[in-house]
Design a protein around this motif. Structure first.
Motif, mmCIF file in Angstrom:
data_model
loop_
_atom_site.group_PDB
_atom_site.id
_atom_site.type_symbol
_atom_site.label_atom_id
_atom_site.label_comp_id
_atom_site.label_asym_id
_atom_site.label_seq_id
_atom_site.Cartn_x
_atom_site.Cartn_y
_atom_site.Cartn_z
ATOM 1 N N ARG A 62 0.818 -1.215 0.000
ATOM 2 C CA ARG A 62 0.000 0.000 0.000
ATOM 3 C C ARG A 62 0.854 1.269 0.000
ATOM 4 N NH1 ARG A 62 -5.515 0.007 1.434
ATOM 5 N NH2 ARG A 62 -6.472 -1.748 0.344
ATOM 6 N N GLU A 65 1.732 2.051 -3.455
ATOM 7 C CA GLU A 65 0.592 2.402 -4.301
ATOM 8 C C GLU A 65 0.354 3.908 -4.288
ATOM 9 O OE1 GLU A 65 -4.194 1.496 -4.843
ATOM 10 O OE2 GLU A 65 -3.147 0.803 -3.050
ATOM 11 N N TYR A 315 -8.567 -0.888 -3.839
ATOM 12 C CA TYR A 315 -7.325 -0.404 -4.391
ATOM 13 C C TYR A 315 -7.618 0.730 -5.376
ATOM 14 C CZ TYR A 315 -5.064 -4.710 -2.665
ATOM 15 O OH TYR A 315 -4.577 -5.715 -1.878
#
Length: 447
Positions: A62, A65, A315
């Motif tokens: 994460r 990301e 996501y």
């Protein structure tokens, strides 16, 4: 340049700079064999670096990301690194094996090399030398297997399930390559900055490969649910799937995000955009699935109500957050799904918090019911909706947008749809003076 492009270039520039501090591609005297030895080391380091970073990205971290502006960008970087790793591995293999063949063909004369004595197994360097033959053999045969798996991954006509099976084996391939690399990298490099960096990178990637083999990818963000409703649209060739999340474990999501779904008895997890805003009371997620590839073809016949679903997510960073007072949304085909969620989210906001939105829906065919639902939703969210059907209005162009949206140079454009269309539209807008950073596009492709 987008963050993932910068990251791709920076990875190899940094590794190359560190390697040049330890070695050179211009030895003295310079000939094929004196060049070959350091080049084999350099190509191996470049290829292994690409594979290591790709292995870390496969775990879907994460924290990365956010820095790469979305999992779609992370997966694009993952794909590029895979191709770069394959390319470097082929060059590395050719300079290793091809040289022996060229000597056999009489193209080169092998220089005299003194025989090596037995390695001193009491030292780390000696032990690594004793493993050279095993590392070379494993590396060569794993390379052949790696080439086959990369063909499966990149050639889109091969069924999606084979792509998933091949990717599950990539962690094993990486672990073998890690052994090959650690044993065969020039031992003197380990005392240099390049060795320290490669040691840390290898350790991190090996841990990620082991976690992937244990099925830990995305485990923290997995949820269970059941299909509560199904609706098939034959005209649009889409299936609307409502999923009720068990135990209200889903912590919510932002419009524009997606999740991986794994239906009971179906092949693997597949990403689908969430086509609904989150409502805590309902604890329901909506997905609109279009029959596009071999995975989704006929999927609607296999789905049924009360079927268990494993959900992983949310996501993505395609969340319509920017500083522009006006936004232009372009949803082409099934690319309208993130905008449906955004419209639902927008209509629930106070009017004073809403931006001025112009939505273009580009589509070949649409049912009257779907058209009416989108029109009503746009009116409730106070969004200006334009329809563009290929047979009637033609393809949406920058000229059309410039003629319909005032002060469009200061707006942002959010595009979701076929990639060639998005690339062409962005190029047109930039030719009209729009800055590249004002154009946001989903790049999510599993292959």
């Amino acid at each position: 340049m987008k963050n993932f492009k910068i990251a791709f270039v920076a990875i190899f520039l940094v590794v190359t700079a560190l390697w040049l501090m330890a070695d050179s591609l211009l030895p003295h005297p310079l000939n094929f064999f004196s060049f070959r030895k350091p080049f084999i080391q350099y190509s191996g380091i470049i290829g292994f670096t690409a594979m290591s970073v790709a292995t870390v990205l496969a775990l879907r971290p994460r924290w990365l990301e956010g820095r790469l502006h979305g999992l779609d960008k992370m997966y694009r970087l993952h794909k590029w690194l895979g191709i770069a790793g394959l390319s470097a591995a082929i060059v590395h293999w050719w300079f290793t094996k091809g040289t022996k063949w060229m000597v056999g063909w009489g193209w080169f004369e092998r220089p005299h090399r003194p025989k090596r004595g037995l390695p001193d197994l009491s030292t780390l360097e000696g032990w690594l030398q004793s493993q050279r033959h095993l590392a070379e053999t494993l590396g060569e045969w794993t390379f052949y297997f790696f080439v086959i798996m990369m063909i499966v991954a990149l050639y889109k006509r091969i069924p999606y399930r084979w792509f998933q099976y091949s990717h599950q084996l990539m962690s094993v391939v990486y672990l073998i390559f890690a052994f090959h690399f650690v044993v065969l990298m020039n031992f003197d490099y380990w005392r240099q900055p390049i060795g320290m960096v490669m040691a840390v990178l290898t350790l991190c990637a090996v841990c990620c490969a082991l976690l992937a083999l244990c099925g830990k990818i995305g485990k923290k963000y997995r949820h269970t649910g059941v299909i509560s409703a199904l609706q098939h649209d034959g005209i649009n060739q889409t299936t609307t799937v409502d999923v009720s999340v068990a135990g209200n474990t889903w912590g919510g999501h932002q419009a524009g995000q997606f999740a991986f779904l794994r239906f009971d008895g179906q092949d693997g997890a597949h990403p689908f955009t969430i086509a609904s805003a989150w409502q805590t009371q309902a604890a329901k997620l909506t997905f609109v699935i279009k029959e596009l590839g071999d995975y989704t073809q006929g999927l609607q016949q296999k789905l049924r109500t009360n079927m268990p679903v494993r959900i992983e997510g949310p996501y993505g960073r395609f969340t319509f957050k920017d500083t522009c007072d006006t936004q232009i949304w372009v949803g082409a085909g099934i690319g309208i799904t993130p905008f449906i969620a955004a419209l639902e989210q927008l209509r629930a906001q106070p009017q004073t918090e809403r931006k001025h939105i112009v939505l273009y829906h580009c589509v070949k065919h649409i049912s009257r019911e779907a058209q009416q639902q989108l029109q009503t939703l746009a009116e409730q969210a106070q969004v200006t909706l334009h329809w563009y059907r290929d047979e009637i209005e033609g393809l949406l162009s920058a000229d059309t947008i410039a003629g319909q949206v005032q002060h469009w140079h200061t707006t942002s454009v959010w595009f979701c749809g076929p990639m060639p269309f998005g690339v062409a539209l962005q190029k047109q807008l930039q030719q009209h003076g729009m800055l590249g950073k004002q154009f946001h596009q989903e790049l999510f492709h599993m292959r």
